[in-house]
Design a protein around this motif. Structure first.
Motif, PDB file in Angstrom:
ATOM      1  N   LEU A 175      10.361   0.589  -7.152  1.00  0.00           N
ATOM      2  CA  LEU A 175       9.338   1.599  -6.905  1.00  0.00           C
ATOM      3  C   LEU A 175       8.260   1.034  -5.993  1.00  0.00           C
ATOM      4  N   ILE A 176       7.847   1.807  -4.987  1.00  0.00           N
ATOM      5  CA  ILE A 176       6.715   1.453  -4.134  1.00  0.00           C
ATOM      6  C   ILE A 176       5.687   2.564  -4.277  1.00  0.00           C
ATOM      7  N   ALA A 177       4.511   2.232  -4.796  1.00  0.00           N
ATOM      8  CA  ALA A 177       3.483   3.255  -5.045  1.00  0.00           C
ATOM      9  C   ALA A 177       2.109   2.629  -4.894  1.00  0.00           C
ATOM     10  N   GLY A 271       2.498  -6.958  -8.291  1.00  0.00           N
ATOM     11  CA  GLY A 271       3.656  -6.825  -7.410  1.00  0.00           C
ATOM     12  C   GLY A 271       3.279  -6.564  -5.968  1.00  0.00           C
ATOM     13  N   TRP A 272       2.282  -7.277  -5.434  1.00  0.00           N
ATOM     14  CA  TRP A 272       1.789  -7.003  -4.084  1.00  0.00           C
ATOM     15  C   TRP A 272       2.096  -8.127  -3.091  1.00  0.00           C
ATOM     16  N   PHE A 273       2.979  -9.082  -3.459  1.00  0.00           N
ATOM     17  CA  PHE A 273       3.308 -10.145  -2.521  1.00  0.00           C
ATOM     18  C   PHE A 273       4.688  -9.899  -1.903  1.00  0.00           C
ATOM     19  N   GLU A 274       4.875 -10.403  -0.697  1.00  0.00           N
ATOM     20  CA  GLU A 274       6.053 -10.102   0.106  1.00  0.00           C
ATOM     21  C   GLU A 274       7.361 -10.494  -0.571  1.00  0.00           C
ATOM     22  N   GLY A 275       7.367 -11.624  -1.268  1.00  0.00           N
ATOM     23  CA  GLY A 275       8.614 -12.144  -1.823  1.00  0.00           C
ATOM     24  C   GLY A 275       9.085 -11.469  -3.086  1.00  0.00           C
ATOM     25  N   LEU A 276       8.395 -10.416  -3.538  1.00  0.00           N
ATOM     26  CA  LEU A 276       8.813  -9.740  -4.771  1.00  0.00           C
ATOM     27  C   LEU A 276      10.199  -9.130  -4.615  1.00  0.00           C
ATOM     28  N   ALA A 277      10.468  -8.550  -3.446  1.00  0.00           N
ATOM     29  CA  ALA A 277      11.771  -7.935  -3.183  1.00  0.00           C
ATOM     30  C   ALA A 277      12.052  -8.008  -1.680  1.00  0.00           C
ATOM     31  N   THR A 278      13.295  -8.267  -1.333  1.00  0.00           N
ATOM     32  CA  THR A 278      13.668  -8.377   0.074  1.00  0.00           C
ATOM     33  C   THR A 278      13.997  -7.006   0.655  1.00  0.00           C
ATOM     34  N   HIS A 279      13.752  -6.856   1.948  1.00  0.00           N
ATOM     35  CA  HIS A 279      14.028  -5.611   2.687  1.00  0.00           C
ATOM     36  C   HIS A 279      13.317  -4.404   2.074  1.00  0.00           C
ATOM     37  N   VAL A 280      12.132  -4.660   1.539  1.00  0.00           N
ATOM     38  CA  VAL A 280      11.329  -3.589   0.934  1.00  0.00           C
ATOM     39  C   VAL A 280       9.968  -3.566   1.608  1.00  0.00           C
ATOM     40  N   PRO A 281       9.490  -2.409   2.070  1.00  0.00           N
ATOM     41  CA  PRO A 281       8.161  -2.345   2.692  1.00  0.00           C
ATOM     42  C   PRO A 281       7.079  -2.774   1.716  1.00  0.00           C
ATOM     43  N   SER A 282       6.061  -3.425   2.237  1.00  0.00           N
ATOM     44  CA  SER A 282       4.961  -3.877   1.388  1.00  0.00           C
ATOM     45  C   SER A 282       3.881  -2.808   1.225  1.00  0.00           C
ATOM     46  N   THR A 283       4.028  -1.693   1.917  1.00  0.00           N
ATOM     47  CA  THR A 283       3.048  -0.608   1.806  1.00  0.00           C
ATOM     48  C   THR A 283       3.771   0.726   1.591  1.00  0.00           C
ATOM     49  N   ASN A 284       2.983   1.724   1.232  1.00  0.00           N
ATOM     50  CA  ASN A 284       3.487   3.083   1.066  1.00  0.00           C
ATOM     51  C   ASN A 284       3.125   3.950   2.274  1.00  0.00           C
ATOM     52  N   ASN A 285       2.808   3.284   3.393  1.00  0.00           N
ATOM     53  CA  ASN A 285       2.285   3.986   4.565  1.00  0.00           C
ATOM     54  C   ASN A 285       3.283   4.969   5.165  1.00  0.00           C
ATOM     55  N   ALA A 286       4.580   4.645   5.113  1.00  0.00           N
ATOM     56  CA  ALA A 286       5.584   5.529   5.714  1.00  0.00           C
ATOM     57  C   ALA A 286       5.559   6.900   5.062  1.00  0.00           C
TER      58      ALA A 286
END
Length: 390
Positions: A175-177, A271-286
């Motif tokens: 989840l990205i929120a 859960g706001w650091f880059e290495g939490l999950a690969t190939h996952v955007p770090s923002t909900n901007n899209a």
């Protein structure tokens, strides 16, 4: 009375107003809708269509005031006066939009307001592909924005896939929120607790900046933000844990800020650091970039009453679906591979590491930038003049 070129009389303001009222009623229906009429509308539009791009109401819930049982509300016991009022929830989608949910392991969700005159929240849920392009799954409208409402949206997604004999890869679901507990708690309740929840880095940084007032010395604010940005680049959980310990040790004298930062961004929403999950955007901007498009192109920055917004809603979802028809030349295809390959990223990284000196020469309203080619890091005035005389 003045005459138009075609010989028609110029209409009066009252006539134009009456015409617009009748035109809106023709295309959008009545300006009001009761809960019973909303339920009837949902029922009439609940059949799954044959057309892949035709919207339908995947699921809806109508709760009348005298039928509401507070025992069925949020388990955390968070009740207020709104819990005893009429409630509604409905979710609109298409077959094509739901299909993208079966080929993705990421879920973006957000709510937006200022679309419906009565102030009801609108829920947009979707995913991003490998080039971080947003693909919506559907559009929901609820009378509130609580955990139960987000649970309804997530269950719509799961139930809709089952209806179409499709399945989501729930084991690797992420989840990205924006970090709201109602969203993350609902997600973990529906899909299970063994999932990563990515906190949107953009929102996290914005919240931290708002609380920098806890550090009295303003000269330290920039250094603190720089250190947090470094934390965000942690490549895995072990690196993040070690780096945060060093961060807390470095700024231990700023007790008020450290207490806030630890409670808010380390103990719970971490859960706001880059290495939490690969190939996952770090923002909900899209996803959030979709909201202003809806307001600019679909509602024309006008808050519509719910009865008329339902018409616009079907138009929005239909447009989203048609835009992703792979038979169209300019369709928004779901990209499974990044367009920028690893060798290109590597070459770009090596080029940046050369630290080339860039010379800027202004001439009136224009500016020319010069930098050396190849392995050279600097360019001389003589070389610039030679280039200009070519």
């Amino acid at each position: 009375m003045k005459q138009l070129k075609e010989g028609l009389p110029v209409p009066k303001k009252r006539q134009l107003s009456s015409y617009l009222i009748s035109l809106r009623k023709k295309y959008y229906g009545a300006p009001t809708i009761s809960l019973g009429e909303l339920e009837a509308w949902c029922q009439q539009n609940s059949l799954i269509p044959d057309d892949n791009d035709k919207p339908w109401v995947l699921k809806y819930q109508i709760e009348y005031e005298d039928e509401i049982d507070n025992d069925d509300d949020n388990d955390n016991g968070d009740h207020n006066d709104d819990d005893n009022k009429n409630k509604f929830r409905f979710f609109v989608t298409t077959k094509r939009l739901l299909f993208n949910a079966s080929i993705s392991n990421k879920i973006h969700v957000d709510t937006t307001y200022k679309l419906i005159w009565q102030g009801f929240p609108c829920f947009i849920i979707g995913t991003t592909d490998m080039i971080r392009q947003f693909h919506p799954f559907g559009f929901g409208v609820c009378s509130n924005e609580k955990q139960n409402d987000f649970e309804f949206i997530f269950n719509c997604l799961r139930g809709g896939l089952l209806n179409l004999n499709l399945q989501m890869n729930e084991q690797e679901l992420i989840l990205i929120a924006d970090g709201a507990e109602a969203v993350s708690d609902a997600f973990l309740k529906v899909f299970g607790t063994d999932h990563n929840v990515v906190m949107c880095w953009f929102h996290m940084r914005k919240y931290v900046e708002k609380n920098l007032y806890l550090v009295e010395d303003k000269a330290l604010h920039g250094d603190i933000i720089n250190d947090i940005e470094t934390l965000q680049l942690s490549t895995n959980k072990n690196v993040f844990d070690i780096a945060t310990k060093l961060f807390l040790k470095k700024w231990k004298n700023e007790e008020k800020f450290i207490q806030y930062f630890s409670n808010e961004w380390l103990n719970s929403k971490n859960g706001w650091f880059e290495g939490l999950a690969t190939h996952v955007p770090s923002t909900n901007n899209a996803l959030e970039a979709t909201n202003p498009v809806i307001k600019d192109e679909d509602t024309l920055r006008e808050r519509l009453v719910l009865s008329r917004f339902t018409v616009v809603l079907f138009s929005i979802v239909n447009k989203w679906s048609k835009e992703r028809n792979p038979t169209l030349i300019n369709s928004k295809k779901f990209e499974h591979q990044p367009l920028i390959t690893l060798p290109i990223w590597t070459d770009a990284y090596k080029w940046v590491k050369l630290n080339k000196a860039v010379i800027s020469i202004c001439n009136g309203d224009t500016a020319m930038y010069y930098l050396p080619a190849g392995e050279e890091t600097r360019i001389t005035d003589k070389e610039i003049k030679r280039y200009e005389n070519c």
